[in-house]
Design an enzyme around this catalytic site. Structure first.
Site, mmCIF file in Angstrom:
data_model
loop_
_atom_site.group_PDB
_atom_site.id
_atom_site.type_symbol
_atom_site.label_atom_id
_atom_site.label_comp_id
_atom_site.label_asym_id
_atom_site.label_seq_id
_atom_site.Cartn_x
_atom_site.Cartn_y
_atom_site.Cartn_z
ATOM 1 N N ASN A 587 0.837 -1.203 0.000
ATOM 2 C CA ASN A 587 0.000 0.000 0.000
ATOM 3 C C ASN A 587 0.871 1.252 0.000
ATOM 4 O O ASN A 587 2.048 1.213 -0.342
ATOM 5 C CB ASN A 587 -0.913 -0.011 1.229
ATOM 6 C CG ASN A 587 -0.118 0.121 2.519
ATOM 7 O OD1 ASN A 587 0.922 -0.533 2.677
ATOM 8 N ND2 ASN A 587 -0.572 0.947 3.429
ATOM 9 N N CYS A 589 2.171 2.847 2.443
ATOM 10 C CA CYS A 589 3.246 2.891 3.443
ATOM 11 C C CYS A 589 3.931 1.546 3.618
ATOM 12 O O CYS A 589 4.626 1.333 4.607
ATOM 13 C CB CYS A 589 2.703 3.392 4.777
ATOM 14 S SG CYS A 589 1.855 4.971 4.654
ATOM 15 N N GLU A 591 3.033 -1.477 4.484
ATOM 16 C CA GLU A 591 2.764 -2.450 5.547
ATOM 17 C C GLU A 591 1.612 -3.395 5.237
ATOM 18 O O GLU A 591 1.414 -4.386 5.945
ATOM 19 C CB GLU A 591 2.499 -1.735 6.883
ATOM 20 C CG GLU A 591 1.086 -1.193 7.082
ATOM 21 C CD GLU A 591 0.867 0.146 6.452
ATOM 22 O OE1 GLU A 591 -0.108 0.832 6.806
ATOM 23 O OE2 GLU A 591 1.669 0.529 5.590
#
Length: 954
Positions: A587, A589, A591
Site C-alpha cells: 500500500n 506505506c 505495511e
C-alpha cells in the site's frame, strides 16, 4: 492581501529572501500594513517594513562606512536581509496580525548572524543594549510599570483586562506540573498584549507564551495544551449554548455530560453526525466521560486534534476532546447489541491512549460518511478503459481519506504492440503522470493531500524509466513529483544480483502469467521466457546486468527517496490468503500485503496499540496488553460492517476476507521506560517478545470473534484453515529459498491457539500490520510506530504549525543527575538533538537516548526480522544512514532480504540542514529547524503532513 501563506523553505532551512521591499508589488506592500507592531509600552502601531531597512542600513554604515562602493554593496545586502526578515516575521505571527518590537529586533539579529555579518550583528546587539540602558535611566533605574490594557469584546465595547482572572488561568495551567512557572508564562504573555486586544487574541496569547518555554522545560508543553483547552472550551461551549460561555478544567466534570448531548444534536442538525447516534443512551455515555483525561495531552497532540479531527460547523468547533473520543466510540459500536456498553469500552481504550484508531476512522466514525478504512490496493488492467477506471477509483477512494497502492505491472511497456490501432504503446509512465495529478487534485476536503504509491515489478520493460520518476531533471512529462513509487522485487532477481548474472526485461502483454506467479513457478516461467527471447521470439525484451540494475535502484533510492524496495515472494509465500489470489503490491506505506484482482480492491482497516502504555520498569504487562488487543480487534472488525464503501470492488473484497491491521506505536518510549537502549540485543529480544504477545492476542481475539460472529467467508483453504499460523509460514519461505537466516523461537502456548484456529476458525483473513502512525502517535504523545528517537530536541512542522519537541524522558533523567540547564539545552540544539558529542552526559544516557542516525541500521533490520516472523502482513520500516555509501546501501538491503523482510519504507540520511542553533524562544520554530527528510533532501511524499513519516494510514 495578507502575507499568511508559508513560503518555500530554502536549502539552509531558512525562508528564502523575498524581493526587496521597495520592489514588491503594490498589493504585497499594502498587505504588510495589515500587521501591527506592539511597542514596549503596550501601544500599537502599523507595521512599516521600511523601518527595518533603515535600521539595517544604519547598522552597516556604522561598521563599514559610507563610500560609494560600500553603499552599493550595503544597499543590495540590506534589500535581501530585509526581505528575509519580513518573510520570517509574517510566516506565522505570534498572535493574529500582531508583532512585538522585540521579536522584530530578534529577527534582525538572527538574519545578520545567519548572513555572516558578525561585526554588524555585534554592533546591533550593543546598540540594543545601549538603548535599553537609556530607557532604564529615563525611568530612574526602576523597572517600567506594567502597562494597563483594555480588551475589545465581540460587540466592540472595551473592558479592562481582568488581571486576576488571567493569573488564575495560568495558575490552573501550571498546577501539578514540575518546573512550570505561571509567572514566567505571564511575563511572556504580557509581551504579546496591546491595548484594545480582542478576546480571541487574548485567549491565544498565553498559549503562544507558554509554548516558547518548552525547550527549557518539556512540561510547558502540557501547560500550553491546558491553555489551548481553555480556548477550545470557550469556543465549543459558547457555540453549543448560543451565548458566551467559559468553564475551567474543574468545571468540566459536571459540564461534559450535557455538552455531549448538545454536541450530538448540533452535529446532526449540521449534517455532520449520523442521526443514529441520537438513539444511544447519551446520559449513560455522558456519565462515563472522564474529564480529567483532557489533561493528558501535550501541546502538539492537542493542537493536531483541534485543527484536524474535532468536528466543526461553519468553522466553529462543537466537539471537545472527550466528546470526540466518545463520538468515535459510538460510531464503532453502532451495530453492537449492547451499544452503550461497547461504546464505553471503546472510549476507555481511546481516551487513555492505550489504543488508537487510524486517521480515516477518527475523521469519519459516527459521521454521515463513515469511510473508516485506511488503505486500498488495486491492480490496474492493460486496457484504456480499465486504466482510467483505476484513476477514477483512486479519486473516489482518496476523497474520504484513503491511502492507495496501485499495481501497474500488467500495463504493457514502451514500444509494445497495440492490436486495436496497430500502433506502439507509450508505456506505463504517461499513465502514472495522470495518476500523480489526480492525487494532487483530490485533497480529501483540504484535510490532507491525496496519497498514492505506484508499484512495478523488476522485470517490466519500463522499470528503468520507472526508477527516474521522482528525479528533478529530465522531461517533466515523464516525472511524478508527488506520487510515491516502489519496486516489487522477485526473489529470482535478488539471486541474480548475488550471482552477478544477467536479468531480462519483458513487456507484460507478452508475459502475462509472470504477474501472478512467485517462488519456483515464477522462476520456471521466467527462464522459459528468457530462452524464448534468446531465440528471437519475443517482440519486446532487453537483457541487463542484474547488479547494475540493482545499483541503479539503490542510487535512485539515495538520490530521490524512491522507489522503495519491497519483496514479492515473501509477501505471497507467507500470505494466509494465497488460495484466493496473489499479492501484487503493498500500500502507500508498505505495511499492507493483501490480494487484489480485477473484481476486488483490497481494503485494510488499521489501528495501533500504544506499547509505551503497556510497559513498566519490569517489562510488558501481558494482561493489560491482552485486554487492549481484544477490544482493539473488535473495533477494527466493526469497521468492516459499518464502513462506507466508495466503490463496489472494495466492499466485495472487504466483506469476503475481512482483513484488519493491528499495529503498534511507542516502541522507542517502551524501551526507554525499561532502560533498554535501541541498539542492543535486549531491544531485539523485546521486539520479538512484544510482537509475539500482540500476535498471540490478536489471533486469539479473531478466533473469539469467529466463535461469536462466524468465520470470514473465504476461510476454507487458507493457511489458517490448515493450521499454518504466521510463525509457521516462516518455514514455507525457508523451503522456497532453500535457506532463511531468522530466529524461530517462541515463548507462548502456540499449539493450543493453533488448535483453536483450525476448529473454530478466524474472523479476519489478516490481523496485523505495523503502520507509520505519524499523526495518531502525536495525539497520544508517544514515539512513532517502531521508529527510534529522531532527535532529542527539534522543531516539528505540520499543518498545525511548528512545534518544539523535547524528549521529556531525557530531560527527567538529566534533571535527576543535575545536568539539565540552559547550557545543556544549547548543546542539544548545537548538536542537532544528539547527546553523542556532549562530554558531560554519561555513556549510559547516550546509549539509552541515541538518535536514529547514531544507531547502526542493522539493528533496525534485526528487530524488524524478529517482528516479521509473527506478522501476517508487513511493517513500515524506515532505515537511517548517517553516512550513506553504495557499499552500505547494498549491504543493508541485502540483509533485509536475507532476514525475510517483506517490505522496507523510506531510506533516510542526515538532512543537508540542521536545527536552528539560535534560541527557539519567541519563534518556536518559525525559523524552520528541519525535521527528518528523505535522502538528499528528496521531496516529501504526497501523504506526508507530519514529518518524518507518512500518515496516510494512521
Amino acid at each position: 492581501m495578507s502575507f499568511t501563506t508559508e513560503p518555500t523553505t530554502g536549502r539552509n532551512g531558512v525562508v528564502p529572501p523575498r524581493p526587496a521591499i521597495g520592489a514588491m508589488p503594490e498589493s504585497d506592500r499594502h498587505g504588510l500594513v495589515e500587521y501591527r507592531v506592539i511597542r514596549r509600552s503596550g501601544s500599537v502601531t502599523a507595521f512599516d517594513p521600511s523601518k527595518i531597512e533603515v535600521a539595517l542600513t544604519k547598522a552597516f554604515l556604522a561598521v563599514e562606512g559610507a563610500s560609494a562602493a560600500a553603499s552599493r554593496r550595503i544597499h543590495e545586502t540590506v534589500d535581501e536581509l530585509a526581505a528575509e526578515i519580513v518573510a520570517n516575521l509574517t510566516r506565522r505571527p505570534p498572535i493574529g496580525a500582531s508583532l512585538h518590537i522585540e521579536d522584530i529586533q530578534d529577527q534582525v539579529e538572527l538574519a545578520l548572524m545567519r548572513g555572516g555579518h558578525h561585526k554588524v550583528a555585534r554592533a546591533f546587539v550593543l546598540y540594543r543594549e545601549a538603548r535599553a540602558r537609556e530607557r532604564l535611566a529615563r525611568q530612574g533605574g526602576a523597572a517600567p510599570a506594567a502597562p494597563r490594557f483594555s480588551v475589545r469584546q465581540a460587540d466592540g465595547s472595551l473592558v479592562p483586562l481582568d488581571e486576576a482572572r488571567l493569573a488564575h488561568l495560568l495558575a490552573e495551567a501550571a498546577d501539578g506540573l514540575d518546573g512550570v512557572d505561571p509567572d514566567a508564562i505571564l511575563a511572556e504573555t504580557r509581551r504579546n498584549l496591546y491595548d484594545g486586544i480582542s478576546e480571541d487574541e487574548l485567549t491565544l496569547a498565553p498559549i503562544m507564551a507558554a509554548r516558547t518555554l518548552i525547550e527549557a522545560e518539556p512540561n510547558y508543553s502540557r501547560a500550553s495544551a491546558r491553555l489551548l483547552l481553555h480556548r477550545l472550551r470557550r469556543e465549543v461551549l459558547s457555540g453549543l449554548a448560543g451565548r458566551p460561555e467559559e468553564a475551567s478544567a474543574a468545571d468540566m466534570a459536571a459540564r461534559y455530560a450535557p455538552a455531549l448531548s448538545a454536541a450530538i444534536a448540533k452535529g446532526i442538525a449540521a449534517g455532520r453526525v449520523d442521526p443514529e447516534l441520537a438513539r444511544f443512551d447519551l446520559d449513560r455515555l455522558g456519565a462515563a466521560i472522564d474529564a480529567t483525561r483532557d489533561l493528558d495531552f501535550d501541546y502538539l497532540g492537542l493542537q493536531t486534534l483541534v485543527d484536524r479531527y474535532v468536528l466543526h460547523d461553519a468553522g466553529v468547533r462543537f466537539e471537545l476532546p472527550q466528546i470526540f473520543f466518545m463520538r468515535v466510540a459510538m460510531g464503532l459500536a453502532l451495530r453492537e447489541i449492547d451499544r452503550e456498553g461497547m461504546a464505553i469500552a471503546f472510549y476507555e481504550r481511546l481516551s487513555t491512549f492505550r489504543f488508537m484508531c487510524s486517521t480515516p476512522t477518527l475523521f469519519n466514525a459516527g459521521t454521515c460518511h463513515a469511510q473508516l478504512s485506511s488503505c486500498f490496493l488495486t491492480t490496474v488492467p492493460d486496457d484504456l478503459g480499465g486504466i482510467f477506471k483505476s484513476v477514477k477509483d483512486n479519486a473516489l477512494l482518496a476523497k474520504f481519506s484513503g491511502g492507495i497502492g496501485n499495481d501497474w505491472t500488467p500495463v504493457r511497456g514502451l514500444g509494445a504492440h497495440i492490436r486495436g490501432t496497430n500502433g506502439e504503446s507509450q508505456g506505463v509512465v504517461p499513465f502514472l503522470k495522470v495518476a500523480n495529478d489526480t492525487a494532487i487534485a483530490v485533497n480529501q476536503g483540504g484535510k490532507r493531500k491525496g496519497a498514492v504509491c505506484a508499484y512495478l515489478e523488476t522485470w517490466h520493460i519500463d522499470i528503468e524509466e520507472f526508477l527516474d520518476l521522482r528525479k528533478n531533471t529530465g522531461d517533466d512529462r515523464r516525472r511524478t513529483h508527488d506520487m510515491n513509487t516502489a519496486n516489487w522485487v522477485p526473489d529470482l532477481f535478488m539471486e541474480r544480483v548475488a550471482a552477478d548474472d544477467s536479468w531480462t526485461l519483458f513487456s507484460p502483454d507478452e508475459t502475462p502469467d509472470l504477474h501472478d506467479l512467485y517462488g519456483p513457478a515464477f522462476k520456471a516461467a521466467y527462464e522459459a521466457y528468457e530462452a524464448k527471447a534468446a531465440r528471437g521470439e519475443m517482440r519486446i525484451a532487453r537483457t541487463v546486468r542484474a547488479v547494475e540494475l540493482w545499483r541503479r535502484m539503490l542510487t535512485m533510492l539515495f538520490e530521490t527517496g524512491h522507489p522503495w524496495i519491497t519483496f514479492k515472494d515473501p509477501c505471497n509465500i507467507r500470505s494466509p490468503q494465497r488460495h484466493r489470489g496473489v499479492v501484487h503490491s503493498s500500500n502507500l506505506c508498505t505495511e499492507i500485503t493483501l490480494n487484489t484482482a480485477a473484481d476486488e480492491v483490497a481494503v485494510c482497516n488499521l489501528g495501533s496499540v500504544n506499547l509505551a502504555a503497556h510497559v513498566g520498569p519490569d517489562g510488558l504487562d501481558h494482561a493489560e496488553l491482552a485486554d487492549t488487543v481484544r477490544v482493539g480487534m473488535r473495533m477494527l472488525d466493526n469497521v468492516i460492517d459499518i464502513n462506507f464503501y466508495t466503490i463496489p470492488e472494495a466492499r466485495r473484497s472487504n466483506l469476503n476476507h475481512r482483513p484488519v491491521g493491528l499495529g503498534l506505536m511507542g516502541f522507542a518510549d517502551a524501551l526507554a521506560r525499561m532502560r533498554v537502549p535501541y541498539a542492543c540485543e535486549a531491544a531485539v529480544r523485546f521486539a520479538d517478545e512484544s510482537m509475539e504477545a500482540i500476535a498471540y492476542h490478536a489471533i486469539s481475539a479473531s478466533v473469539e470473534l469467529a466463535a461469536e460472529r462466524g468465520r470470514y467467508p473465504s476461510f476454507d483453504g487458507s493457511l489458517w484453515s490448515k493450521g499454518v499460523l504466521p510463525i509457521d509460514s516462516v518455514e514455507l519461505l525457508a523451503e522456497a529459498r532453500g535457506t532463511l537466516d531468522i530466529d524461530r523461537s517462541t515463548t507462548l502456548d502456540w499449539p493450543a491457539l493453533r488448535e483453536r484456529v483450525t476448529t473454530i476458525g478466524m474472523r479476519n483473513s489478516n490481523t496485523m500490520a505495523i503502520a507509520p502512525t505519524a499523526t495518531i502517535s502525536n495525539i497520544c504523545g508517544v514515539s512513532q510506530s517502531i521508529e527510534p528517537i529522531f532527535q532529542n530536541l527539534y522543531v516539528k512542522s505540520n499543518m498545525s504549525g511548528d512545534f518544539t519537541v523535547v524528549n521529556a524522558a531525557l530531560v527527567h533523567d538529566l534533571k535527576a543527575r543535575g545536568l539539565w540547564d540552559e547550557v545543556m539545552a544549547a548543546d542539544l540544539k548545537y548538536y542537532d538533538g544528539s547527546l553523542g558529542e556532549i562530554d558531560r552526559v554519561p555513556d549510559d544516557l547516550k546509549a539509552l537516548y541515541a538518535t536514529a542516525f547514531e544507531i547502526d541500521a542493522r539493528w533496525l533490520i534485526e528487530a524488524a526480522a524478529r517482528r516479521q516472523k509473527w506478522i501476517d502482513q508487513a511493517q513500515s520500516l524506515n532505515l537511517y544512514l548517517a553516512v550513506p555509501s553504495g557499499k552500505a546501501l547494498d549491504a543493508l538491503y541485502r540483509l533485509a532480504f536475507e532476514r525475510g523482510l517483506k517490505t522496507t519504507y523510506y531510506l533516510r540520511a542526515r538532512a543537508a540542514t540542521s536545527v536552528e542553533k539560535s534560541t527557539l524562544k519567541g519563534t518556536d520554530g518559525r525559523l524552520n529547524a528541519v525535521a527528518p527528510s528523505p535522502v538528499a533532501a528528496a521531496p516529501a511524499p504526497a501523504c506526508v503532513l507530519d514529518d518524518p513519516t507518512c500518515e496516510a494510514c494512521q
